[in-house]
Design a protein around this motif. Structure first.
Motif: not given
Length: 527
Positions: A446-449, A456-457, A488-492, A518-526
Motif C-alpha cells: 500500500l502506497v499512501m501519500p 497508515a496504521v 513505515t513513513s518517509a523521513t530525511a 497485526r500492523a507494526i510501524s516505526d517507533p513512535t519516537s521517529e
C-alpha cells in the motif's frame, strides 16, 4: 439414391474438420506442408459457404507462416480471425486466435501482451474442449507466466498441462510440455529441476522411439551446462547439430544457435580448437541466413575464446565490434517490432494497442493491481514530490498469513480466487493518489501519500478487520484469511524507495514474529 446437396456439404464439412484437426498438429513439425494443405482446405470451405471453417483454416495458415519466419503475416491473420470471432461470438475460434496472438507477441518481445492473450485464450476455451487443446492453452499460459517472472504459477499450469497430455496418451504433446517446462525451470535458475524434467522427456522419447526436435535437445544441453556437465552437453549438441544439417527451415537459425551453444560448451571444456572450428561453421550459417542476432552472440564467444587463449589485445578489439553490433541490433529490433505492429494493426488501432500494452505491463495479470515494475518506476517519482512538498508519506507491506495452507488444502486455482478478493479489499481501502500493488505471491504493497504513520496504521488495521470479517466460506470453507502489515513513513534519512521498502520489510518481519494478524510501524519516537 444420390445424397442431397445439403448432405454432401455436411459430409465435406466433416472431412474439413478432420483435416484441420490434423493440420493444427502438423504445423509444429512440417509448416510448409501444413501451409499448402491449409490453403486448399480454406478454398474448399469457401466453396461450401462455411465461413467458420474458412477462418479456422486461415489460423492454421497463420501459425505455419509464424513457424516459417513470416511473423507479420501470421500475426495479421490471427488478429483478423480474432476480430471475426469476436463479432460472431465464435468461442472456439476466439480461444484459438488469442492463443496464436500470444505466440505472436512472444516472438516480437511484448511479454505483457503475450500474457494477456494467453489468459484470454484460456478464459474463452469451452470447459468441454478436448484434453489436447486445453493442455496446449495451459502450457502457452505457463510460458507467458515464465517470461513475466511468475515461475511458481507457471509450474502449476505446466503440471496441469502434463496431466492432461498423459490422460490423452499424446506422446508428442507430453514431450512438448516437458520440453517447455524444463526450459522454464532453466530460465528460473533451477538447473536441477530443469535436468530432472529433461531426463523425464528423454526417457519418454526413448520408450516410444520418438525423435526429439532440435529445440528439445538444446533444452537438455542447457540444463547439462548449468550443472557443469559440459562433456554430456557437447554430446547432446553434436547430435542436435547433425540433425539440423539440411533442415535449416526458413533461415537456418536453429542450426546456427545450436552451433553457438556447442562452441561455448567446447570452450568451457578447454577444447579451444574444436570451439574455433564450430564458431567458423556458426558464422557461415549466420552469413547464409542473415542472422544478426546469432552473429552478435558468436562475436562475443570469439572474444571469450581469444581471452581464454591469452590473446587479450585481439579479444578487446573483437569485444568492441561485438558491443557496436549489439547496440545496432537492439535498435534494429526495436524498429522491426514497430514495423511488425504497424503491419498487423491499423495506424490508430496500433497507437491504442501500444498505450494499452504499456498500461498492461504495469499491471499484475491475476489481480489487476499495479505490479512491482510500476512500483519501481513510480515510487521514486512520488518520493521526489514528497521531498518537494514536505507532506507526510507512508507505505505498508502486506503479507497474507499462512497462505500456503490455502493452496495446499484447496488448489492454486482457489488460491488465485482468494488473491483476487484480497486485491478488491485493498483497493477499496485507499483512494487516489494512494494505490495498492501486488509484489508477487501473497505479498502486497500500500502506497499512501499525504498519510501520516499513525493514519497508515489505522488504514492497515481497517484492512485487517475487513479480511478477518469477510465470509471466505464459499471459497475455502472454515479457513480464515488474515494479514501482517509492516508500516513505515518517509523521513530525511529514509527518503529513497530502497530505504523505505527495507524499513517496511523489517516492520513486517516484526509483525510476523509478534504473532501475525497485526500492523507494526516505526517507533513512535521517529519523525
Amino acid at each position: 439414391m444420390p445424397p442431397s446437396s445439403a448432405q454432401a456439404r455436411a459430409d465435406t464439412a466433416d472431412e474439413l474438420v478432420t483435416a484441420l484437426d490434423s493440420l493444427e498438429s502438423l504445423t509444429s513439425t512440417d509448416p510448409e506442408r501444413a501451409l499448402a494443405s491449409a490453403t486448399e482446405v480454406e478454398h474448399r470451405a469457401n466453396l461450401i459457404g462455411r465461413e467458420d471453417l474458412t477462418m479456422r483454416a486461415q489460423l492454421v495458415r497463420g501459425y505455419a507462416l509464424d513457424r516459417l519466419g513470416e511473423v507479420s503475416s501470421g500475426g495479421r491473420i490471427a488478429h483478423e480471425v480474432n476480430r471475426w470471432a469476436t463479432e460472431h461470438g465464435h468461442q472456439a475460434l476466439l480461444a484459438r486466435s488469442h492463443l496464436q496472438l500470444s505466440w505472436f507477441f512472444n516472438m516480437i518481445g511484448d511479454t505483457p501482451a503475450q500474457l494477456e492473450h494467453a489468459l484470454r485464450g484460456l478464459e474463452c476455451l469451452d470447459e468441454h474442449a478436448p484434453a489436447r487443446i486445453r493442455a496446449d492453452h495451459l502450457q502457452t499460459l505457463a510460458g507467458a507466466l515464465i517470461t513475466n517472472g511468475s515461475h511458481e504459477e507457471a509450474r502449476t499450469r505446466f503440471q496441469m498441462a502434463e496431466d492432461l497430455a498423459m490422460q490423452g496418451g499424446d506422446v508428442h504433446l507430453q514431450i512438448k510440455v516437458l520440453n517447455n517446462r524444463a526450459f522454464g525451470e532453466y530460465v528460473a535458475g533451477n538447473a536441477q529441476a530443469a535436468m530432472d524434467t529433461a531426463d523425464r522427456m528423454l526417457a519418454l522419447a526413448a520408450t516410444h522411439d520418438f525423435p526429439l526436435e532440435i529445440t528439445a535437445l538444446d533444452t537438455v544441453a542447457s540444463a547439462q551446462m548449468a550443472l557443469g556437465r559440459h562433456a554430456e552437453a557437447e554430446r547432446t549438441l553434436l547430435s542436435a547439430a547433425e540433425r539440423s544439417v539440411g533442415s535449416r527451415g526458413a533461415n537456418g537459425e536453429p542450426e546456427a544457435q545450436i552451433l553457438l551453444t556447442l562452441a561455448e560448451t567446447q570452450r568451457l571444456l578447454g577444447a579451444t580448437d574444436r570451439a574455433r572450428t564450430t564458431l567458423v561453421r556458426c558464422m557461415d550459417a549466420c552469413e547464409e541466413g542473415g542472422l544478426a542476432g546469432v552473429r552478435v552472440g558468436a562475436l562475443r564467444e570469439q572474444a571469450e575464446l581469444l581471452a581464454m587463449e591469452g590473446n587479450y589485445r585481439d579479444a578487446y578489439e573483437l569485444h568492441k565490434v561485438f558491443h557496436a553490433e549489439s547496440e545496432a541490433l537492439v535498435s534494429a529490433e526495436r524498429d522491426a517490432r514497430a514495423r511488425t505492429l504497424q503491419a498487423v494493426f491499423e495506424t490508430d488501432e496500433a497507437r491504442r494497442e501500444s498505450l494499452r500494452f504499456r498500461e498492461m505491463s504495469m499491471r499484475d495479470p491475476l489481480t489487476g493491481l499495479y505490479n512491482r515494475r510500476f512500483v519501481d518506476e513510480r515510487l521514486d517519482a512520488m518520493l521526489g514530490e514528497w521531498t518537494a512538498s514536505g507532506s507526510p508519506f507512508s507505505i505498508a507491506l502486506v503479507d497474507l498469513d499462512h497462505f500456503k495452507q490455502v493452496n495446499d488444502a484447496f488448489s492454486h486455482a482457489m488460491g488465485d480466487e482468494v488473491l483476487k478478493k484480497v486485491a478488491e479489499i485493498l483497493t477499496s481501502a485507499v483512494t487516489e493518489p494512494a494505490f495498492a500493488a501486488r509484489l508477487g505471491g501473497e505479498e502486497f504493497l500500500l502506497v499512501m501519500p499525504d498519510t501520516s504513520r499513525q493514519e497508515a496504521v489505522f488504514c492497515c488495521e481497517a484492512v485487517g478487520l475487513l479480511l478477518r470479517s469477510h465470509d471466505w466460506s464459499t471459497l475455502i470453507g472454515e479457513i480464515s484469511i488474515t494479514a501482517s502489515f509492516g508500516v513505515t513513513s518517509a523521513t530525511a534519512s529514509r527518503g529513497s524507495r530502497s530505504a523505505l521498502l527495507a524499513e517496511a520489510d523489517r516492520n513486517l518481519y516484526a509483525a510476523k514474529r509478534a504473532g501475525r494478524d497485526r500492523a507494526i510501524s516505526d517507533p513512535t519516537s521517529e519523525r
